[in-house]
Write a protein that holds these residues in place. Structure first.
Motif, PDB file in Angstrom:
ATOM      1  N   THR A 187     -37.659  67.750  13.696  1.00  0.00           N
ATOM      2  CA  THR A 187     -38.696  66.716  13.767  1.00  0.00           C
ATOM      3  C   THR A 187     -38.503  65.628  12.721  1.00  0.00           C
ATOM      4  O   THR A 187     -39.090  64.555  12.822  1.00  0.00           O
ATOM      5  CB  THR A 187     -40.100  67.327  13.587  1.00  0.00           C
ATOM      6  OG1 THR A 187     -40.130  68.084  12.374  1.00  0.00           O
ATOM      7  CG2 THR A 187     -40.461  68.214  14.760  1.00  0.00           C
ATOM      8  N   GLU A 188     -37.681  65.928  11.696  1.00  0.00           N
ATOM      9  CA  GLU A 188     -37.432  64.955  10.631  1.00  0.00           C
ATOM     10  C   GLU A 188     -36.100  64.226  10.803  1.00  0.00           C
ATOM     11  O   GLU A 188     -35.752  63.364   9.996  1.00  0.00           O
ATOM     12  CB  GLU A 188     -37.456  65.651   9.269  1.00  0.00           C
ATOM     13  CG  GLU A 188     -38.817  66.196   8.870  1.00  0.00           C
ATOM     14  CD  GLU A 188     -39.849  65.094   8.673  1.00  0.00           C
ATOM     15  OE1 GLU A 188     -39.477  63.995   8.206  1.00  0.00           O
ATOM     16  OE2 GLU A 188     -41.026  65.327   8.997  1.00  0.00           O
ATOM     17  N   LYS A 189     -35.366  64.562  11.839  1.00  0.00           N
ATOM     18  CA  LYS A 189     -34.072  63.921  12.053  1.00  0.00           C
ATOM     19  C   LYS A 189     -34.233  62.446  12.424  1.00  0.00           C
ATOM     20  O   LYS A 189     -35.269  62.023  12.915  1.00  0.00           O
ATOM     21  CB  LYS A 189     -33.288  64.649  13.148  1.00  0.00           C
ATOM     22  CG  LYS A 189     -32.697  65.967  12.690  1.00  0.00           C
ATOM     23  CD  LYS A 189     -31.847  66.599  13.779  1.00  0.00           C
ATOM     24  CE  LYS A 189     -31.200  67.886  13.285  1.00  0.00           C
ATOM     25  NZ  LYS A 189     -30.399  68.531  14.356  1.00  0.00           N
ATOM     26  N   GLU A 190     -33.186  61.704  12.180  1.00  0.00           N
ATOM     27  CA  GLU A 190     -33.156  60.275  12.495  1.00  0.00           C
ATOM     28  C   GLU A 190     -33.466  60.044  13.964  1.00  0.00           C
ATOM     29  O   GLU A 190     -32.986  60.767  14.841  1.00  0.00           O
ATOM     30  CB  GLU A 190     -31.769  59.714  12.163  1.00  0.00           C
ATOM     31  CG  GLU A 190     -31.640  58.209  12.267  1.00  0.00           C
ATOM     32  CD  GLU A 190     -32.070  57.476  11.004  1.00  0.00           C
ATOM     33  OE1 GLU A 190     -32.186  56.247  11.065  1.00  0.00           O
ATOM     34  OE2 GLU A 190     -32.282  58.144   9.969  1.00  0.00           O
ATOM     35  N   SER A 191     -34.288  59.052  14.242  1.00  0.00           N
ATOM     36  CA  SER A 191     -34.600  58.690  15.621  1.00  0.00           C
ATOM     37  C   SER A 191     -33.337  58.381  16.412  1.00  0.00           C
ATOM     38  O   SER A 191     -32.333  57.917  15.857  1.00  0.00           O
ATOM     39  CB  SER A 191     -35.518  57.467  15.635  1.00  0.00           C
ATOM     40  OG  SER A 191     -35.675  56.961  16.954  1.00  0.00           O
ATOM     41  N   ASN A 192     -33.405  58.619  17.707  1.00  0.00           N
ATOM     42  CA  ASN A 192     -32.294  58.266  18.590  1.00  0.00           C
ATOM     43  C   ASN A 192     -32.259  56.764  18.871  1.00  0.00           C
ATOM     44  O   ASN A 192     -31.359  56.288  19.561  1.00  0.00           O
ATOM     45  CB  ASN A 192     -32.409  59.023  19.915  1.00  0.00           C
ATOM     46  CG  ASN A 192     -32.231  60.526  19.731  1.00  0.00           C
ATOM     47  OD1 ASN A 192     -31.385  60.953  18.958  1.00  0.00           O
ATOM     48  ND2 ASN A 192     -33.016  61.308  20.448  1.00  0.00           N
ATOM     49  N   TYR A 193     -33.244  56.059  18.345  1.00  0.00           N
ATOM     50  CA  TYR A 193     -33.341  54.616  18.573  1.00  0.00           C
ATOM     51  C   TYR A 193     -33.277  53.891  17.235  1.00  0.00           C
ATOM     52  O   TYR A 193     -33.773  54.382  16.234  1.00  0.00           O
ATOM     53  CB  TYR A 193     -34.659  54.278  19.274  1.00  0.00           C
ATOM     54  CG  TYR A 193     -34.860  55.055  20.559  1.00  0.00           C
ATOM     55  CD1 TYR A 193     -34.509  54.520  21.791  1.00  0.00           C
ATOM     56  CD2 TYR A 193     -35.390  56.346  20.531  1.00  0.00           C
ATOM     57  CE1 TYR A 193     -34.677  55.226  22.960  1.00  0.00           C
ATOM     58  CE2 TYR A 193     -35.565  57.075  21.699  1.00  0.00           C
ATOM     59  CZ  TYR A 193     -35.199  56.512  22.913  1.00  0.00           C
ATOM     60  OH  TYR A 193     -35.360  57.222  24.066  1.00  0.00           O
ATOM     61  N   ASN A 194     -32.687  52.727  17.238  1.00  0.00           N
ATOM     62  CA  ASN A 194     -32.566  51.956  15.999  1.00  0.00           C
ATOM     63  C   ASN A 194     -33.033  50.524  16.243  1.00  0.00           C
ATOM     64  O   ASN A 194     -33.270  50.118  17.373  1.00  0.00           O
ATOM     65  CB  ASN A 194     -31.117  51.973  15.500  1.00  0.00           C
ATOM     66  CG  ASN A 194     -31.044  51.809  13.988  1.00  0.00           C
ATOM     67  OD1 ASN A 194     -32.012  51.380  13.352  1.00  0.00           O
ATOM     68  ND2 ASN A 194     -29.906  52.144  13.409  1.00  0.00           N
ATOM     69  N   ASN A 195     -33.180  49.790  15.131  1.00  0.00           N
ATOM     70  CA  ASN A 195     -33.602  48.380  15.205  1.00  0.00           C
ATOM     71  C   ASN A 195     -34.906  48.231  15.999  1.00  0.00           C
ATOM     72  O   ASN A 195     -35.049  47.312  16.814  1.00  0.00           O
ATOM     73  CB  ASN A 195     -32.493  47.521  15.827  1.00  0.00           C
ATOM     74  CG  ASN A 195     -31.205  47.606  15.033  1.00  0.00           C
ATOM     75  OD1 ASN A 195     -31.208  47.554  13.799  1.00  0.00           O
ATOM     76  ND2 ASN A 195     -30.082  47.749  15.735  1.00  0.00           N
ATOM     77  N   LEU A 196     -35.859  49.117  15.734  1.00  0.00           N
ATOM     78  CA  LEU A 196     -37.122  49.068  16.469  1.00  0.00           C
ATOM     79  C   LEU A 196     -37.842  47.748  16.250  1.00  0.00           C
ATOM     80  O   LEU A 196     -38.521  47.248  17.156  1.00  0.00           O
ATOM     81  CB  LEU A 196     -38.042  50.230  16.038  1.00  0.00           C
ATOM     82  CG  LEU A 196     -37.483  51.654  16.163  1.00  0.00           C
ATOM     83  CD1 LEU A 196     -38.580  52.662  15.841  1.00  0.00           C
ATOM     84  CD2 LEU A 196     -36.903  51.909  17.544  1.00  0.00           C
ATOM     85  N   ASP A 197     -37.697  47.202  15.057  1.00  0.00           N
ATOM     86  CA  ASP A 197     -38.385  45.952  14.736  1.00  0.00           C
ATOM     87  C   ASP A 197     -37.793  44.743  15.448  1.00  0.00           C
ATOM     88  O   ASP A 197     -38.348  43.648  15.385  1.00  0.00           O
ATOM     89  CB  ASP A 197     -38.378  45.729  13.216  1.00  0.00           C
ATOM     90  CG  ASP A 197     -36.999  45.868  12.605  1.00  0.00           C
ATOM     91  OD1 ASP A 197     -36.123  46.500  13.229  1.00  0.00           O
ATOM     92  OD2 ASP A 197     -36.791  45.345  11.498  1.00  0.00           O
ATOM     93  N   GLN A 198     -36.699  44.965  16.138  1.00  0.00           N
ATOM     94  CA  GLN A 198     -36.079  43.870  16.884  1.00  0.00           C
ATOM     95  C   GLN A 198     -36.273  44.012  18.394  1.00  0.00           C
ATOM     96  O   GLN A 198     -35.822  43.185  19.173  1.00  0.00           O
ATOM     97  CB  GLN A 198     -34.580  43.802  16.561  1.00  0.00           C
ATOM     98  CG  GLN A 198     -34.297  43.488  15.100  1.00  0.00           C
ATOM     99  CD  GLN A 198     -32.824  43.556  14.755  1.00  0.00           C
ATOM    100  OE1 GLN A 198     -31.969  43.335  15.608  1.00  0.00           O
ATOM    101  NE2 GLN A 198     -32.523  43.850  13.494  1.00  0.00           N
TER     102      GLN A 198
ATOM    103  N   SER B  51     -38.405  44.284  22.032  1.00  0.00           N
ATOM    104  CA  SER B  51     -39.570  43.671  22.654  1.00  0.00           C
ATOM    105  C   SER B  51     -40.634  44.739  22.880  1.00  0.00           C
ATOM    106  O   SER B  51     -40.363  45.941  22.815  1.00  0.00           O
ATOM    107  CB  SER B  51     -39.191  43.043  24.003  1.00  0.00           C
ATOM    108  OG  SER B  51     -38.862  44.074  24.937  1.00  0.00           O
ATOM    109  N   ILE B  52     -41.852  44.288  23.157  1.00  0.00           N
ATOM    110  CA  ILE B  52     -42.930  45.221  23.462  1.00  0.00           C
ATOM    111  C   ILE B  52     -42.543  46.103  24.642  1.00  0.00           C
ATOM    112  O   ILE B  52     -42.734  47.331  24.612  1.00  0.00           O
ATOM    113  CB  ILE B  52     -44.240  44.468  23.744  1.00  0.00           C
ATOM    114  CG1 ILE B  52     -44.810  43.872  22.451  1.00  0.00           C
ATOM    115  CG2 ILE B  52     -45.283  45.392  24.405  1.00  0.00           C
ATOM    116  CD1 ILE B  52     -46.030  43.013  22.647  1.00  0.00           C
ATOM    117  N   ALA B  53     -41.996  45.493  25.670  1.00  0.00           N
ATOM    118  CA  ALA B  53     -41.617  46.257  26.864  1.00  0.00           C
ATOM    119  C   ALA B  53     -40.567  47.317  26.531  1.00  0.00           C
ATOM    120  O   ALA B  53     -40.644  48.449  27.029  1.00  0.00           O
ATOM    121  CB  ALA B  53     -41.086  45.307  27.940  1.00  0.00           C
ATOM    122  N   GLU B  54     -39.593  46.979  25.703  1.00  0.00           N
ATOM    123  CA  GLU B  54     -38.553  47.939  25.330  1.00  0.00           C
ATOM    124  C   GLU B  54     -39.129  49.104  24.525  1.00  0.00           C
ATOM    125  O   GLU B  54     -38.781  50.276  24.742  1.00  0.00           O
ATOM    126  CB  GLU B  54     -37.459  47.235  24.519  1.00  0.00           C
ATOM    127  CG  GLU B  54     -36.596  46.285  25.335  1.00  0.00           C
ATOM    128  CD  GLU B  54     -35.664  45.464  24.447  1.00  0.00           C
ATOM    129  OE1 GLU B  54     -34.528  45.188  24.890  1.00  0.00           O
ATOM    130  OE2 GLU B  54     -36.066  45.089  23.314  1.00  0.00           O
TER     131      GLU B  54
END
Length: 270
Positions: A5-16, A18-21
């Motif tokens: 549960t503490e491992k790095e997310s499978n997704y990166n650059n969340l702040d970049q 879009s809302i839809a993404e």
């Protein structure tokens, strides 16, 4: 070893994104939760059987947890009386830091390994009862300490955790391990882990209450009639059970105070 549960997310650059993404990716991860829960079904069944047996013998169910996990336990416990018409102290949710922690985080409350047993003792807990620790990480000292003390006092223990091989699960007689993996937002266990815990708690109390006779057919015949919406639902349930019209069903429900009692009275006196 780092918990899943503490491992790095499978997704990166969340702040970049879009809302839809962002929404699409969160939804994709959420779809994996029910699959994770399904893998723990044998463990969930064993815990539900124990809780059912203890409650039929006059015992109670206690949830202990901290943060999101503690709040989920409080929510599930607080919904049992209105849904099933049971006493408010049959299922008890205890959160580290006390009820104030439901709304506002209490610093370091989860790190006190002695407090959970003190909190449980305030309810005169006995070996008829069951204590279920809720902890996404499976490492919360408050929960570990509470389960350890319960075991020492011959009280049945269970847990709902979201990592495998955790210290919390090691203390539980009947562990439920739903391995949800990395969160979309790294370490934010209010997301997939919290959803998994909510699903399991729903399953436990709903199954147990059905086994205790608090449901007839598929209806909440013992629910509390605490607002107009529920009264209307209750009237329609009486109609379904008896075949009578709305005004007659409403009068019966008003007189007898519950769907079960109203329907039983009708069938006994028709």
């Amino acid at each position: 070893m780092q918990s899943s549960t503490e491992k790095e997310s499978n997704y990166n650059n969340l702040d970049q994104k879009s809302i839809a993404e962002i929404l699409k990716d969160i939804n994709y991860e959420d779809k994996t939760v029910a699959v994770s829960v399904s893998k723990a079904m044998p463990q969930i069944e064993k815990l539900a059987e124990v809780i059912t047996g203890r409650m039929k013998a006059g015992g109670r169910l206690f949830y202990i947890g901290a943060g999101t996990s503690g709040r989920l336990g409080v929510v599930d416990a607080s919904e049992c009386p209105p849904t099933f018409g049971v006493p408010f102290d049959l299922v008890v949710g205890i959160i580290a830091g006390g009820d104030g922690a439901i709304r506002k985080a209490v610093e370091f409350a989860e790190d006190d390994a002695e407090q959970a047993w003190k909190d449980l003792s305030a309810y005169d807990i006995t070996d008829k009862d069951v204590v279920v620790g809720i902890a996404a990480s499976g490492t919360t000292p408050y929960v570990i300490g509470g389960l350890k003390a319960a075991n020492q006092n011959k009280i049945a223990t269970g847990c709902v955790v979201c990592n495998s091989g955790s210290p919390v699960a090691a203390e539980a007689n009947y562990p439920v391990e739903v391995v949800t993996g990395p969160e979309f937002l790294t370490g934010s266990t209010r997301m997939k882990a919290g959803t998994a815990q909510k699903l399991v708690l729903n399953m436990l109390t709903t199954t147990v209450m059905i086994q205790l006779g608090k449901v007839k057919g598929n209806k909440m015949v013992d629910m509390q009639l605490s607002n107009d919406k529920l009264i209307d639902r209750g009237v329609k349930m009486v109609m379904s059970e008896t075949g009578i019209d709305y005004p007659t069903a409403a009068d019966l429900l008003n007189t007898h105070g519950s769907v079960r009692k109203a329907a039983d009275f009708y069938h006994q006196n028709k």
